[in-house]
Design a protein around this motif. Structure first.
Motif, short mmCIF file in Angstrom:
data_model
loop_
_atom_site.label_atom_id
_atom_site.label_comp_id
_atom_site.label_asym_id
_atom_site.label_seq_id
_atom_site.Cartn_x
_atom_site.Cartn_y
_atom_site.Cartn_z
N ILE A 306 -23.71 -4.94 -3.22
CA ILE A 306 -23.64 -4.22 -1.95
C ILE A 306 -24.56 -3.00 -2.00
CG2 ILE A 306 -22.17 -2.87 -0.40
CD1 ILE A 306 -19.79 -4.50 -1.37
N LEU A 307 -25.32 -2.81 -0.92
CA LEU A 307 -26.00 -1.55 -0.67
C LEU A 307 -25.22 -0.82 0.42
CD1 LEU A 307 -29.83 -2.39 -0.61
CD2 LEU A 307 -28.43 -1.60 -2.53
N ASP A 348 -23.21 2.48 -10.40
CA ASP A 348 -23.13 2.43 -11.86
C ASP A 348 -24.53 2.14 -12.37
OD1 ASP A 348 -23.54 -0.52 -12.32
OD2 ASP A 348 -21.61 -0.67 -11.28
N CYS A 349 -24.77 2.37 -13.63
CA CYS A 349 -26.15 2.32 -14.12
C CYS A 349 -26.74 0.92 -14.03
CB CYS A 349 -26.25 2.88 -15.54
SG CYS A 349 -25.41 1.90 -16.79
N GLU A 350 -25.90 -0.11 -14.15
CA GLU A 350 -26.41 -1.48 -14.04
C GLU A 350 -26.90 -1.76 -12.63
OE1 GLU A 350 -24.89 -6.12 -14.55
OE2 GLU A 350 -23.53 -4.47 -14.96
N GLY A 354 -30.83 -2.18 -11.47
CA GLY A 354 -31.35 -3.36 -10.77
C GLY A 354 -32.13 -2.99 -9.53
N LEU A 355 -31.61 -2.03 -8.75
CA LEU A 355 -32.32 -1.62 -7.53
C LEU A 355 -33.63 -0.93 -7.88
CD1 LEU A 355 -32.32 -1.38 -4.45
CD2 LEU A 355 -31.07 0.77 -4.70
N MET A 356 -33.63 -0.10 -8.92
CA MET A 356 -34.87 0.55 -9.35
C MET A 356 -35.90 -0.48 -9.78
SD MET A 356 -33.21 3.76 -11.46
CE MET A 356 -34.78 4.25 -12.17
N PHE A 425 -34.30 -6.53 -0.80
CA PHE A 425 -32.95 -6.80 -1.31
C PHE A 425 -32.37 -8.03 -0.63
CE2 PHE A 425 -28.35 -6.08 -0.57
CZ PHE A 425 -27.90 -6.15 -1.88
N PHE A 426 -32.51 -8.14 0.67
CA PHE A 426 -31.99 -9.30 1.39
C PHE A 426 -32.74 -10.59 1.03
CE2 PHE A 426 -30.25 -6.59 5.10
CZ PHE A 426 -28.97 -6.60 4.54
#
Length: 428
Positions: A306-307, A348-350, A354-356, A425-426
């Motif tokens: 989720i974003l 959380d860092c995971e 992933g987003l980074m 992302f989508f």
């Protein structure tokens, strides 16, 4: 149109949560999305897009990839449709020494002083009499022109001792709407005016939800037009990015879903807020329509992410002491990933890593943001969403100045980076 033109048009049309959802539906219709009813069973097909308006201020839209593998879960982007403002109370007009005024109440946490001395308008919805007694007809209202204003008290008078107590929220926030004369029917004058402007019978109006909003249009600001000044940037920027990001995305092996919720500014704990079971209900209906049982759904959903998309606090050069000493977002340098050890912003860092990784792969500018220790910073829909659908969640959004003002400020480049990130992302 480009990203900023899309946002400008979106802002102009989003004069209430109901109108924001309505404009989003217009865009989805133009893009070929298929409407669904939450009251019916669904027959869905891979490779197509759908949407469902569950409540007036809430919307779910999704695309099913042609090769969708449900075991991979769903990519969800969530935003909210409401903003801090004033709302009209029942029995909304009263006469005080010849001035006809509106009895208003505060919704959420606006910067109240910014609503003074501005042209203001009214938008929302009416519930009308119908033959189905417990299901009234609903009509959406937008007066579009300035019909109200809240004048300040002159500085010469506001210095006096009797005003030393400051702003009285009940008495000082009553907008002016007319001067009373012999021909003016004061009895429910506002509703009679709205009925005439909307083309409905005054006698048919049962109830209403009416927002007092700033009708001033968005405007580019700055020597190079690098800023956008507008009402309702919080949170139309996010909803706009999600709708356009979903329309422009091309998911192949998963489902992508944009969710717009109402009532974030008052805590989200309503039937149309993010702290409800509606997202889970929508997801389970999607899975069931594609032939998966509940046990499979509960397993598959664990592969989701989720974003939570909502605005962040941009660095204000006149108030540097209000920000963290090393991690502060600047307008125009990319959207922000919001982080808070106390989980007011969900991360959380995971999930952040992933987003980074996604942003770095596609060259999308982003910044990280944390609050100054001991500084309050508000919340988002991220925490209730991740509690209702317990999967990886990250809070992101464009940085703003003057958040919760009647007119806020953002960097145009940040909306572009946010929309690019959401689209990727989508599609991922």
């Amino acid at each position: 149109m480009n990203t900023i033109e899309n946002l400008t048009e979106y802002l102009k049309n989003s004069v209430s949560p109901f109108h924001m959802v309505g404009h989003s539906i217009d865009l989805l219709d133009q893009a070929g999305f298929i409407p669904l009813s939450s009251k019916e069973s669904w027959t869905l097909e891979k490779g197509k897009g759908y949407y469902c308006r569950t409540f007036s201020g809430e919307l779910f839209a999704f695309k099913i990839g042609r090769d969708a593998d449900l075991s991979k879960g769903v990519h969800i982007g969530g935003a909210h449709t409401d903003w801090p403002c004033l709302r009209v109370k029942p029995n909304g007009t009263f006469n005080k020494k010849g001035y006809l005024q509106i009895n208003a109440e505060i919704y959420g946490g606006p910067i109240l002083s910014t609503f003074f001395d501005r042209p203001l308008s009214i938008a929302g919805r009416l519930a009308l009499k119908s033959k189905d007694l417990l299901n009234p007809d609903v009509v959406y209202v937008d007066l579009k022109k300035p019909v109200l204003t809240i004048p300040n008290l002159a500085i010469h008078m506001s210095r006096s001792e009797e005003n030393a107590g400051g702003l009285d929220k009940q008495t000082h926030l009553m907008p002016l709407c007319a001067m009373v004369n012999e021909t003016l029917n004061q009895d429910d004058y506002l509703l009679r005016y709205i009925a005439g402007s909307t083309g409905v019978k005054y006698e048919d109006i049962l109830d209403f939800e009416l927002y007092i909003y700033n009708p001033e249009e968005p405007q580019l600001v700055g020597l190079n037009g690098e800023f956008l000044s507008s009402p309702r940037l919080d949170n139309a920027t996010s909803a706009c990015a999600l709708i356009y990001g979903l329309m422009d995305s091309s998911p192949s092996d998963r489902i992508s879903l944009a969710a717009l919720f109402d009532n974030e500014e008052i805590g989200s704990r309503t039937k149309q807020g993010a702290d409800s079971q509606m997202l889970s209900i929508i997801l389970e209906k999607i899975w069931a329509s594609l032939g998966r049982d509940r046990i499979s759904f509960l397993s598959d959903i664990q592969g989701s992410m989720i974003l939570s998309v909502d605005v962040g606090h941009g660095f204000h050069p006149n108030y540097p002491a209000s920000y963290d000493i090393t991690t502060y977002p600047k307008l125009g340098s990319g959207f922000v990933i919001k982080m808070d050890s106390n989980q007011k912003y969900t991360w959380d860092c995971e999930a952040v890593g992933g987003l980074m990784n996604l942003c770095q792969t596609f060259g999308i500018p982003y910044q990280r943001c944390v609050k100054r220790t001991g500084q309050a910073g508000g919340g988002t829909i991220g925490s209730p969403l991740s509690a209702q659908v317990p999967v990886k969640t990250v809070d992101i959004g464009v940085p703003l100045l003057a958040m919760h003002s009647a007119r806020e400020l953002m960097g145009t480049a940040d909306q572009i980076s946010l929309t690019d990130a959401v689209t990727r992302f989508f599609t991922a």
